[in-house]
Design an enzyme around this catalytic site. Structure first.
Site, PDB file in Angstrom:
ATOM      1  N   GLY A   8     -10.509 -38.647   0.794  1.00 19.15           N
ATOM      2  CA  GLY A   8     -10.495 -40.120   0.843  1.00 19.15           C
ATOM      3  C   GLY A   8      -9.200 -40.599   1.485  1.00 19.15           C
ATOM      4  O   GLY A   8      -8.639 -41.627   1.115  1.00 19.15           O
ATOM      5  N   GLY A  11      -8.280 -44.356   3.029  1.00 21.68           N
ATOM      6  CA  GLY A  11      -8.433 -45.555   2.215  1.00 21.68           C
ATOM      7  C   GLY A  11      -7.093 -46.236   1.961  1.00 21.68           C
ATOM      8  O   GLY A  11      -6.060 -45.866   2.543  1.00 21.68           O
ATOM      9  N   GLN A  12      -7.099 -47.230   1.083  1.00 19.49           N
ATOM     10  CA  GLN A  12      -5.896 -48.028   0.810  1.00 19.49           C
ATOM     11  C   GLN A  12      -4.746 -47.153   0.311  1.00 19.49           C
ATOM     12  O   GLN A  12      -3.605 -47.304   0.746  1.00 19.49           O
ATOM     13  CB  GLN A  12      -6.207 -49.125  -0.228  1.00 19.49           C
ATOM     14  CG  GLN A  12      -5.056 -50.103  -0.424  1.00 19.49           C
ATOM     15  CD  GLN A  12      -5.247 -51.046  -1.606  1.00 19.49           C
ATOM     16  OE1 GLN A  12      -6.169 -50.883  -2.419  1.00 19.49           O
ATOM     17  NE2 GLN A  12      -4.380 -52.028  -1.719  1.00 19.49           N
ATOM     18  N   ASP A  34     -12.079 -37.212   4.942  1.00 19.98           N
ATOM     19  CA  ASP A  34     -12.708 -38.465   4.508  1.00 19.98           C
ATOM     20  C   ASP A  34     -14.120 -38.480   5.079  1.00 19.98           C
ATOM     21  O   ASP A  34     -14.421 -37.757   6.031  1.00 19.98           O
ATOM     22  CB  ASP A  34     -11.903 -39.681   5.021  1.00 19.98           C
ATOM     23  CG  ASP A  34     -12.179 -40.947   4.219  1.00 19.98           C
ATOM     24  OD1 ASP A  34     -13.354 -41.352   4.131  1.00 19.98           O
ATOM     25  OD2 ASP A  34     -11.219 -41.529   3.686  1.00 19.98           O
ATOM     26  N   ILE A  35     -14.965 -39.330   4.496  1.00 23.69           N
ATOM     27  CA  ILE A  35     -16.343 -39.457   4.992  1.00 23.69           C
ATOM     28  C   ILE A  35     -16.375 -40.376   6.207  1.00 23.69           C
ATOM     29  O   ILE A  35     -17.340 -40.384   6.964  1.00 23.69           O
ATOM     30  CB  ILE A  35     -17.261 -39.957   3.837  1.00 23.69           C
ATOM     31  CG1 ILE A  35     -18.709 -39.609   4.082  1.00 23.69           C
ATOM     32  CG2 ILE A  35     -17.059 -41.434   3.571  1.00 23.69           C
ATOM     33  CD1 ILE A  35     -19.576 -39.756   2.850  1.00 23.69           C
ATOM     34  N   TYR A 141     -18.307 -47.471 -12.073  1.00 27.39           N
ATOM     35  CA  TYR A 141     -16.956 -47.018 -11.711  1.00 27.39           C
ATOM     36  C   TYR A 141     -16.211 -46.550 -12.969  1.00 27.39           C
ATOM     37  O   TYR A 141     -15.676 -45.436 -13.018  1.00 27.39           O
ATOM     38  CB  TYR A 141     -16.221 -48.176 -11.042  1.00 27.39           C
ATOM     39  CG  TYR A 141     -14.796 -47.894 -10.630  1.00 27.39           C
ATOM     40  CD1 TYR A 141     -14.492 -46.906  -9.695  1.00 27.39           C
ATOM     41  CD2 TYR A 141     -13.733 -48.647 -11.154  1.00 27.39           C
ATOM     42  CE1 TYR A 141     -13.177 -46.677  -9.296  1.00 27.39           C
ATOM     43  CE2 TYR A 141     -12.424 -48.428 -10.754  1.00 27.39           C
ATOM     44  CZ  TYR A 141     -12.151 -47.436  -9.824  1.00 27.39           C
ATOM     45  OH  TYR A 141     -10.853 -47.222  -9.430  1.00 27.39           O
ATOM     46  N   LYS A 145     -14.990 -42.818 -13.907  1.00 29.54           N
ATOM     47  CA  LYS A 145     -13.550 -42.534 -13.952  1.00 29.54           C
ATOM     48  C   LYS A 145     -13.151 -41.976 -15.327  1.00 29.54           C
ATOM     49  O   LYS A 145     -12.271 -41.123 -15.415  1.00 29.54           O
ATOM     50  CB  LYS A 145     -12.729 -43.767 -13.583  1.00 29.54           C
ATOM     51  CG  LYS A 145     -12.916 -44.234 -12.138  1.00 29.54           C
ATOM     52  CD  LYS A 145     -12.589 -43.185 -11.080  1.00 29.54           C
ATOM     53  CE  LYS A 145     -11.120 -43.129 -10.748  1.00 29.54           C
ATOM     54  NZ  LYS A 145     -10.854 -42.263  -9.555  1.00 29.54           N
TER      55      LYS A 145
HETATM   56  N1  LIG Z   1      -6.728 -49.543  -4.855  1.00 25.80           N
HETATM   57  C1  LIG Z   1      -6.655 -49.870  -6.149  1.00 25.80           C
HETATM   58  O1  LIG Z   1      -6.345 -51.016  -6.492  1.00 25.80           O
HETATM   59  C2  LIG Z   1      -6.916 -48.810  -7.185  1.00 25.80           C
HETATM   60  C3  LIG Z   1      -6.753 -49.166  -8.521  1.00 25.80           C
HETATM   61  C4  LIG Z   1      -7.013 -48.225  -9.505  1.00 25.80           C
HETATM   62  C5  LIG Z   1      -7.365 -46.937  -9.140  1.00 25.80           C
HETATM   63  N2  LIG Z   1      -7.510 -46.598  -7.833  1.00 25.80           N
HETATM   64  C6  LIG Z   1      -7.914 -45.216  -7.528  1.00 25.80           C
HETATM   65  O2  LIG Z   1      -7.168 -44.702  -6.427  1.00 25.80           O
HETATM   66  C7  LIG Z   1      -7.976 -43.783  -5.686  1.00 25.80           C
HETATM   67  C8  LIG Z   1      -7.968 -44.184  -4.225  1.00 25.80           C
HETATM   68  O3  LIG Z   1      -8.514 -45.481  -4.109  1.00 25.80           O
HETATM   69  P1  LIG Z   1      -8.341 -46.406  -2.815  1.00 25.80           P
HETATM   70  O4  LIG Z   1      -7.880 -47.719  -3.291  1.00 25.80           O
HETATM   71  O5  LIG Z   1      -7.614 -45.696  -1.761  1.00 25.80           O
HETATM   72  O6  LIG Z   1      -9.877 -46.570  -2.420  1.00 25.80           O
HETATM   73  P2  LIG Z   1     -10.481 -46.886  -0.977  1.00 25.80           P
HETATM   74  O7  LIG Z   1     -11.873 -47.355  -1.188  1.00 25.80           O
HETATM   75  O8  LIG Z   1      -9.537 -47.727  -0.194  1.00 25.80           O
HETATM   76  O9  LIG Z   1     -10.489 -45.434  -0.326  1.00 25.80           O
HETATM   77  C9  LIG Z   1     -11.367 -44.422  -0.767  1.00 25.80           C
HETATM   78  C10 LIG Z   1     -11.659 -43.527   0.403  1.00 25.80           C
HETATM   79  O10 LIG Z   1     -12.639 -42.562  -0.020  1.00 25.80           O
HETATM   80  C11 LIG Z   1     -13.552 -42.368   1.031  1.00 25.80           C
HETATM   81  N3  LIG Z   1     -14.812 -41.862   0.504  1.00 25.80           N
HETATM   82  C12 LIG Z   1     -15.794 -42.547  -0.137  1.00 25.80           C
HETATM   83  N4  LIG Z   1     -16.821 -41.713  -0.442  1.00 25.80           N
HETATM   84  C13 LIG Z   1     -16.452 -40.478  -0.010  1.00 25.80           C
HETATM   85  C14 LIG Z   1     -17.085 -39.209  -0.043  1.00 25.80           C
HETATM   86  N5  LIG Z   1     -18.299 -39.049  -0.596  1.00 25.80           N
HETATM   87  N6  LIG Z   1     -16.427 -38.155   0.476  1.00 25.80           N
HETATM   88  C15 LIG Z   1     -15.208 -38.307   1.057  1.00 25.80           C
HETATM   89  N7  LIG Z   1     -14.569 -39.489   1.121  1.00 25.80           N
HETATM   90  C16 LIG Z   1     -15.186 -40.560   0.595  1.00 25.80           C
HETATM   91  C17 LIG Z   1     -13.697 -43.735   1.687  1.00 25.80           C
HETATM   92  O11 LIG Z   1     -14.183 -43.621   3.027  1.00 25.80           O
HETATM   93  C18 LIG Z   1     -12.272 -44.270   1.605  1.00 25.80           C
HETATM   94  O12 LIG Z   1     -11.543 -43.997   2.778  1.00 25.80           O
HETATM   95  C19 LIG Z   1      -9.364 -43.805  -6.336  1.00 25.80           C
HETATM   96  O13 LIG Z   1      -9.462 -42.724  -7.221  1.00 25.80           O
HETATM   97  C20 LIG Z   1      -9.369 -45.098  -7.122  1.00 25.80           C
HETATM   98  O14 LIG Z   1     -10.220 -45.013  -8.231  1.00 25.80           O
HETATM   99  C21 LIG Z   1      -7.297 -47.509  -6.841  1.00 25.80           C
END
Ligand SMILES: NC(=O)c1ccc[n+]([C@@H]2O[C@H](COP(=O)([O-])OP(=O)(O)OC[C@H]3O[C@@H](n4cnc5c(N)ncnc54)[C@H](O)[C@@H]3O)[C@@H](O)[C@H]2O)c1
Length: 314
Positions: A8, A11-12, A34-35, A141, A145
């Site tokens: 992933g 992502g953010q 990443d996907i 979710y 989690k």
């Molecule tokens: N951003 C937040 O505010 C926040 C808050 C709490 C927890 N988190 C946790 O942080 C982690 C990262 O979150 P994020 O904010 O970067 O999320 P995001 O959605 O920005 O990024 C997730 C990434 O995972 C990729 N993805 C989705 N399905 C996939 C698959 N089947 N195989 C491979 N890649 C796949 C997506 O393309 C994306 O790039 C996660 O575990 C999330 O639960 C984030």
């Protein structure tokens, strides 16, 4: 020496972590998966198209690159998960099980898996929530989690796999857009403000949620990664916290710097998700075990966001 895999990665959180791991290990020892397709700025890295639900492909990638550490970030977040709960279950629960199984089989040294305040629910105390508390999440979710946290603890206890995780609050950042969570409004508000546009907020004006600025989230993840295993009394489920605010409080803080900024409120299905989550979190276990400390206050975060997004100075 082996490599470090980020799932992933685009992502953010991943886009912030890539430069940090590059500084720590060197670009040739960081493997990105990443996907979705890699953004151009990461084209010099070892980039891989991977669906974490595909265990065979995951294991091949890991053995081909001699993966030593994993940062497992691939996930479907809270709001997107409610639109497609089946996909959220497969990605978050089955994907995490695949990562843990592959890590066990291939003797990976450490696996980092972020969790979330989405594991909590209306049965959880609203303020100063401890690590061990009631968790009965109603979103897919949250359900997946909690499963991820429990699986991580299970793999540590049963197989001695070094799994570590921390519950991120809503994360605020300017590098990559947020990926479909309930707290995305906070980042969107900044983008509208610097464009001098009116923002319509999908969370009610007085709903308070725990939030954190990205540099503190990254600092926390790396501090937990580097921590002495002997000092960890928890594994997949450390609480961390910085500050909490409501949409109206963020609107007011931005308006102090951009006086003509306005927000209207039209809560949608995400309001129900937000109402399940507590207002403040107790992060004392993380402080005691691995020295967690957030540097940014809400005020210094707002200043830094506006400076980086639009050159707005106080
Ligand atoms: N951003 C937040 O505010 C926040 C808050 C709490 C927890 N988190 C946790 O942080 C982690 C990262 O979150 P994020 O904010 O970067 O999320 P995001 O959605 O920005 O990024 C997730 C990434 O995972 C990729 N993805 C989705 N399905 C996939 C698959 N089947 N195989 C491979 N890649 C796949 C997506 O393309 C994306 O790039 C996660 O575990 C999330 O639960 C984030």
């Amino acid at each position: 020496m082996g490599t470090t895999l980020i799932t992933g990665a685009y992502g953010q959180v991943g886009q912030e972590l890539i430069p940090i791991l590059t500084r720590k290990f060197g670009m040739d020892r960081v493997v990105l998966a990443d996907i979705v397709k890699a953004p151009e700025k990461f084209s010099k890295y070892s980039n891989h198209n991977l669906d974490v639900t595909d265990r065979e492909k995951l294991e091949k990638l890991m053995s081909d690159h001699d993966v030593e550490y994993i940062f497992h970030l691939a996930a479907i977040l809270s709001a997107s998960g409610e639109k497609n709960p089946g996909k959220a279950f497969l990605t978050n629960a089955i994907g995490t099980h695949n990562i843990l199984e592959a890590a066990r089989e291939l003797s990976v040294k450490r696996v980092m898996i972020p969790s979330t305040i989405g594991v909590f629910s209306r049965e959880t105390p609203r303020r100063n929530v401890p690590v061990n508390t009631v968790m009965k999440p109603r979103t897919m979710y949250g359900i997946t989690k909690v499963t991820g946290e429990m699986l991580g603890n299970y793999y540590f206890q049963k197989f001695g796999l070094d799994v570590r995780g921390l519950r991120f609050p809503g994360l605020i950042s300017y590098t990559a857009p947020p990926g479909g969570g309930t707290t995305d409004y906070s980042v969107e508000m900044f983008h509208y403000a610097v464009r001098r546009e009116k923002y319509s907020c999908y969370i009610a004006r007085d709903t308070v949620l725990p939030m954190m600025y990205m540099p503190d989230a990254m600092g926390a993840m790396m501090a937990l990664f580097d921590a002495d295993l002997q000092r960890l009394r928890f594994h997949s489920d450390y609480n961390i916290s910085a500050f909490s605010f409501s949409p109206a409080e963020l609107e007011a803080a931005i308006r102090k710097r951009i006086p003509d900024f306005t927000v209207t409120y039209a809560p949608d299905y995400r309001q129900e998700i937000a109402e399940e989550w507590p207002e403040t979190i107790d992060s004392s276990e993380a402080a005691r075990d691995w020295g967690f400390r957030a540097e940014y206050s809400m005020d210094s975060m707002v200043d830094d966001m506006l400076l980086n997004l639009g050159g707005v100075r106080r």
